[in-house]
Design a protein around this motif. Sequence first.
Motif, PDB file in Angstrom:
ATOM      1  N   CYS A  59      15.966  37.429  52.983  1.00 37.82           N
ATOM      2  CA  CYS A  59      16.924  36.816  52.055  1.00 37.82           C
ATOM      3  C   CYS A  59      16.581  35.345  51.853  1.00 37.82           C
ATOM      4  O   CYS A  59      15.927  34.716  52.690  1.00 37.82           O
ATOM      5  CB  CYS A  59      18.344  36.941  52.591  1.00 37.82           C
ATOM      6  N   TRP A 231      24.379  44.701  59.604  1.00 38.26           N
ATOM      7  CA  TRP A 231      24.130  43.360  60.127  1.00 38.26           C
ATOM      8  C   TRP A 231      25.248  42.880  61.045  1.00 38.26           C
ATOM      9  O   TRP A 231      25.035  42.030  61.915  1.00 38.26           O
ATOM     10  CB  TRP A 231      23.948  42.369  58.970  1.00 38.26           C
ATOM     11  N   ARG A 288      19.806  35.016  65.315  1.00 36.01           N
ATOM     12  CA  ARG A 288      20.175  34.099  64.243  1.00 36.01           C
ATOM     13  C   ARG A 288      20.107  32.636  64.660  1.00 36.01           C
ATOM     14  O   ARG A 288      19.882  31.767  63.825  1.00 36.01           O
ATOM     15  CB  ARG A 288      21.594  34.413  63.754  1.00 36.01           C
ATOM     16  N   TRP A 319      20.921  29.786  50.188  1.00 35.77           N
ATOM     17  CA  TRP A 319      21.858  30.755  50.768  1.00 35.77           C
ATOM     18  C   TRP A 319      23.159  30.031  51.070  1.00 35.77           C
ATOM     19  O   TRP A 319      23.164  28.839  51.379  1.00 35.77           O
ATOM     20  CB  TRP A 319      21.247  31.330  52.039  1.00 35.77           C
ATOM     21  N   ASP A 322      26.552  30.408  55.741  1.00 36.25           N
ATOM     22  CA  ASP A 322      27.014  31.739  56.162  1.00 36.25           C
ATOM     23  C   ASP A 322      27.263  31.691  57.668  1.00 36.25           C
ATOM     24  O   ASP A 322      26.408  32.042  58.459  1.00 36.25           O
ATOM     25  CB  ASP A 322      25.912  32.734  55.777  1.00 36.25           C
ATOM     26  N   ARG A 365      14.231  28.828  61.901  1.00 37.59           N
ATOM     27  CA  ARG A 365      15.639  28.536  62.154  1.00 37.59           C
ATOM     28  C   ARG A 365      15.832  27.405  63.161  1.00 37.59           C
ATOM     29  O   ARG A 365      16.969  26.992  63.416  1.00 37.59           O
ATOM     30  CB  ARG A 365      16.357  29.794  62.642  1.00 37.59           C
ATOM     31  N   SER A 376      22.797  28.085  56.688  1.00 34.25           N
ATOM     32  CA  SER A 376      22.153  28.386  55.407  1.00 34.25           C
ATOM     33  C   SER A 376      20.632  28.376  55.517  1.00 34.25           C
ATOM     34  O   SER A 376      19.966  29.274  55.000  1.00 34.25           O
ATOM     35  CB  SER A 376      22.585  27.370  54.345  1.00 34.25           C
ATOM     36  N   ARG A 378      18.650  29.108  57.834  1.00 28.47           N
ATOM     37  CA  ARG A 378      18.068  30.061  58.779  1.00 28.47           C
ATOM     38  C   ARG A 378      17.485  31.307  58.136  1.00 28.47           C
ATOM     39  O   ARG A 378      16.723  32.039  58.776  1.00 28.47           O
ATOM     40  CB  ARG A 378      19.138  30.502  59.784  1.00 28.47           C
ATOM     41  N   VAL A 379      17.826  31.625  56.881  1.00 26.14           N
ATOM     42  CA  VAL A 379      17.404  32.903  56.319  1.00 26.14           C
ATOM     43  C   VAL A 379      15.897  32.888  56.052  1.00 26.14           C
ATOM     44  O   VAL A 379      15.292  31.842  55.806  1.00 26.14           O
ATOM     45  CB  VAL A 379      18.201  33.270  55.048  1.00 26.14           C
TER      46      VAL A 379
END
Length: 590
Positions: A59, A231, A288, A319, A322, A365, A376, A378-379
């Motif tokens: 993503c 997820w 994550r 992103w 999140d 990340r 945000s 980290r994706v």
Amino acid sequence: MDHGFKTVTHDVDFCVVGGGLSGLCAAVSAARHGAKVALMQERPMLGGNASSEVRMWVCGAHGKNNQETGLVEELMLENLYRNPSRNYSIWDGIMYEMAAYNDNITLLLNCSCTDCTMENGRIASVKGWQMTTQTWQVVKAKLFADCSGDSVLAPLTGARFRMGREAREEFGEDIAPEAADKKTMGMSCMIQAREENRPSTFIPPKWAHHYTKEDLPYRVPDMSGVGENFWYLELGGEFDSIGDTEWLRDELLRVAYGIWDFVKNDPEQKEKNKYWKLDWMGILPGKRESRRYIGDYIMTQNDVRAEGRFEDLVAYGGWSMDDHHPGGFRAPERPTIFHPAPSPYGIPYRSMYSADVENLMFAGRNISVTHTAMSSTRVMATCATIGQAVGTAAAIAVRENTTPRGVYERHLHELKQTLMEDDSYLPFNRRDIPALTKNARLECAAPDAENLRNGLDRPIGEDDNGATVALNDAISYVFDQPQAVSHVRIIFDSDLNRTTLPECEARRNRNMLHNRPLNWPDGYVPKTVTKSFRIEGVRADGTVDVLIDEHENHQRLYARDVSGEYTAVRLIPTETWGAEKCHLFSFDVR
């Protein structure tokens, strides 16, 4: 004591520890720009959370025309071309090929970094145990990048790092908690399922958890399409997301098998899911958040909201912020809060190298950001662009015999222009046009042909920034006198909105799938990509040399060296992967 085990020593320019998408892109970008690279990866394959061991979607930035390009887009397009059925083994092979078949990369798989040697505040070497060969692998290098996710080089080098959530008042972040803590986002073991044309049953292991609908607020699986990827089967945020990984993995498996038991055996779920079968269960948790390095700049929530318009913007995100609940699956609240973030926003180079260890960089990340900004950045597609920036900076640093900070102080313009030349998009910046292209006379029937040398290689806002050319029509650069031509660069349209199409079509052409419905159609190379074209050079006497005759292009960036003196160079598109006309964003000669 080495107990008689063999030690192999490698002497390179740049050592990358960690082979997820960020580490892969860091290694490849440095190698393609001439650095000798060692890539040390503790797993048997590359890709990290994107690999067949974890199987998380790649993503990135939300919104129209914001999809990441550069190396990550090269991988995606290669996968759509060679792996239309989205087989994870083939996808693993495509990532492996990008590193293993680059002559400038020494690939050390199954090799866990365990130690490092410091000299005068710099890393002199790292040491890894390669379990398959029972060999100690030692890598000496000028520069090192920690792309391991968990920042294994931080405790080994003494580089400062953060772990957990900052207090709201420290950086004035209104979505941060009032008090600082050690809580993080958790980790997940993924599930994949397949729909068949016959019903199947499932008998859970005795140690699996048992769930009812009442146990699953906001987390009832939806098997009606390919959107479900489980997820939210997430734990670990209230524990040590490094030290507690093994027992958290055990608990995640109890949760995951319990969820599949619910899907197949709960009275309300059993009938509607009777054709769905468990196809794969992940046993390696995808993480994550853990350690984040401290660089020359710590990027915050406020920088994200202000669009990150840094002078040293070398990557971008988009992103949402999140922020997952640290309680994960056990929390009764919604599993995540999507705090708005602009798309795109810039990420500064100063957040990609250590403030303490002068030859240590990092990508992924673990960059120098607060917890809220990291939610945000980290994706994986964002991490891949960060990796490409770090690898490109490393190659410049090696060539100029300087440090990562020295690149910021003296070679920032070159770094940014090199990234854009390699099709790594930098919002709010414009690519320099080669003098030969800029000064030529452009001849083309398309009224928008001048866009091909405006330095903007994608649609931005309402501006298309491309040219639409009929097949077999020519785009020509004509020179006043014969010019030596050595290189051709083209950016074709790879449909950067292919993941924002109507739901069914977007899922169909996603890079990889999770749940696979019965008879789900294959993916495909975007129809907008130009498949066949010629590049011709016109000599002073009118004779024509065919410099390139391509019949199977499936990439967005096409760059090749050529040779000769010409009074004109022309591009003639002859076929696309399905579109009626050729749409492209740049055509450069130098």
